[in-house]
Design a protein around this motif. Structure first.
Motif, mmCIF file in Angstrom:
data_model
loop_
_atom_site.group_PDB
_atom_site.id
_atom_site.type_symbol
_atom_site.label_atom_id
_atom_site.label_comp_id
_atom_site.label_asym_id
_atom_site.label_seq_id
_atom_site.Cartn_x
_atom_site.Cartn_y
_atom_site.Cartn_z
ATOM 1 N N ASN A 19 0.814 -1.210 0.000
ATOM 2 C CA ASN A 19 0.000 0.000 0.000
ATOM 3 C C ASN A 19 0.851 1.264 0.000
ATOM 4 O O ASN A 19 0.628 2.183 -0.794
ATOM 5 C CB ASN A 19 -0.927 -0.004 1.221
ATOM 6 N N PHE A 20 1.855 1.309 0.875
ATOM 7 C CA PHE A 20 2.651 2.528 1.003
ATOM 8 C C PHE A 20 3.793 2.600 0.000
ATOM 9 O O PHE A 20 4.472 3.626 -0.096
ATOM 10 C CB PHE A 20 3.163 2.655 2.435
ATOM 11 N N SER A 21 4.003 1.531 -0.742
ATOM 12 C CA SER A 21 5.001 1.564 -1.807
ATOM 13 C C SER A 21 4.405 2.042 -3.126
ATOM 14 O O SER A 21 5.080 2.713 -3.913
ATOM 15 C CB SER A 21 5.620 0.178 -2.013
ATOM 16 N N PHE A 22 3.106 1.723 -3.351
ATOM 17 C CA PHE A 22 2.511 1.994 -4.659
ATOM 18 C C PHE A 22 1.292 2.909 -4.623
ATOM 19 O O PHE A 22 1.000 3.564 -5.628
ATOM 20 C CB PHE A 22 2.110 0.669 -5.330
ATOM 21 N N TYR A 23 0.573 2.961 -3.513
ATOM 22 C CA TYR A 23 -0.707 3.662 -3.518
ATOM 23 C C TYR A 23 -0.768 4.880 -2.602
ATOM 24 O O TYR A 23 -1.433 5.864 -2.924
ATOM 25 C CB TYR A 23 -1.829 2.682 -3.140
#
Length: 222
Positions: A113-117
């Motif tokens: 989640n926090f890498s891509f979104y």
């Protein structure tokens, strides 16, 4: 008087933790399964103190140091891991493998989640996705706990410390699930209403701390 009440409510995420800490002062020895909960109390006290201090000083502190949203994200991750450890240490065989896998699944999804979104250090918003996912997992743990008690014909008693802690966790996440889920959208569309709604979170957080304190008090350790 109104300002005093508002100030007390605003700092409830801090002073509520002093309730279980007061119990720990008299009952330092706790069962192994409650150790993660004790650790959470101390960690939460530090994080929540910083959160509320930043909130009170937001007009004084320069950006990006005048927001506490990323601290709520950090709190969510730590809380999930420590409470998961609590449920795993209860050593209930029902869905035991699933309970052990869930924290790793959670961390994997947080990483994705926090890498891509989303940005973990997003200074504009806390992560409703993270908080609501945390709530779903914790409600699963609580449901599993009560199902085990039912299937084993084991009636939860008032002298069982784990029962009080689980009940407090269940109340907190059940009430706050939709607040967590919708909070980002509410802050964008109904900002003042969202801030007022957070008072419900603070109230249930106080209830959580009271139930944790009750569980620690009912410990058989002396």
């Amino acid at each position: 008087m109104v300002e005093l009440i508002k100030s007390i409510a605003d700092w409830s995420e801090v002073w509520a933790l002093l309730i279980p800490l007061a119990i720990l002062f008299f009952k330092k020895k706790q069962p192994v399964f409650s150790k993660p909960v004790v650790a959470y109390i101390w960690v939460a006290l530090i994080i929540n103190t910083i959160i509320d201090t930043v909130w009170k000083l937001k007009l004084v502190l320069p950006p990006p140091y005048n927001t506490n949203n990323y601290l709520y994200n950090l709190h969510s991750v730590i809380r999930l891991l420590l409470f998961s450890s609590f449920f795993i240490r209860l050593n209930q065989p029902f869905l035991s493998r699933t309970k052990r896998v869930v924290p790793f699944v959670f961390l994997a999804l947080v990483l994705i989640n926090f890498s891509f979104y989303q940005n973990f250090f997003d200074y504009g918003h806390l992560s409703s996705r993270l908080l609501s996912f945390e709530a779903v997992i914790m409600m699963f743990y609580c449901m599993q706990y009560y199902l085990f008690k039912i299937t084993e014909d084991e009636e939860p008693g008032k002298k069982q410390p784990d029962f009080w802690i689980v009940t407090g966790i269940g109340i907190y996440y059940t009430v706050n699930f939709f607040i967590f889920l919708l909070y980002n959208q509410l802050t964008l569309r109904l900002h003042n209403f969202a801030i007022s709604l957070w008072n419900i979170h603070n109230f249930t957080y106080t209830i959580l701390c009271i139930f944790i304190a009750k569980g620690l008090y009912e410990s058989n350790e002396r």
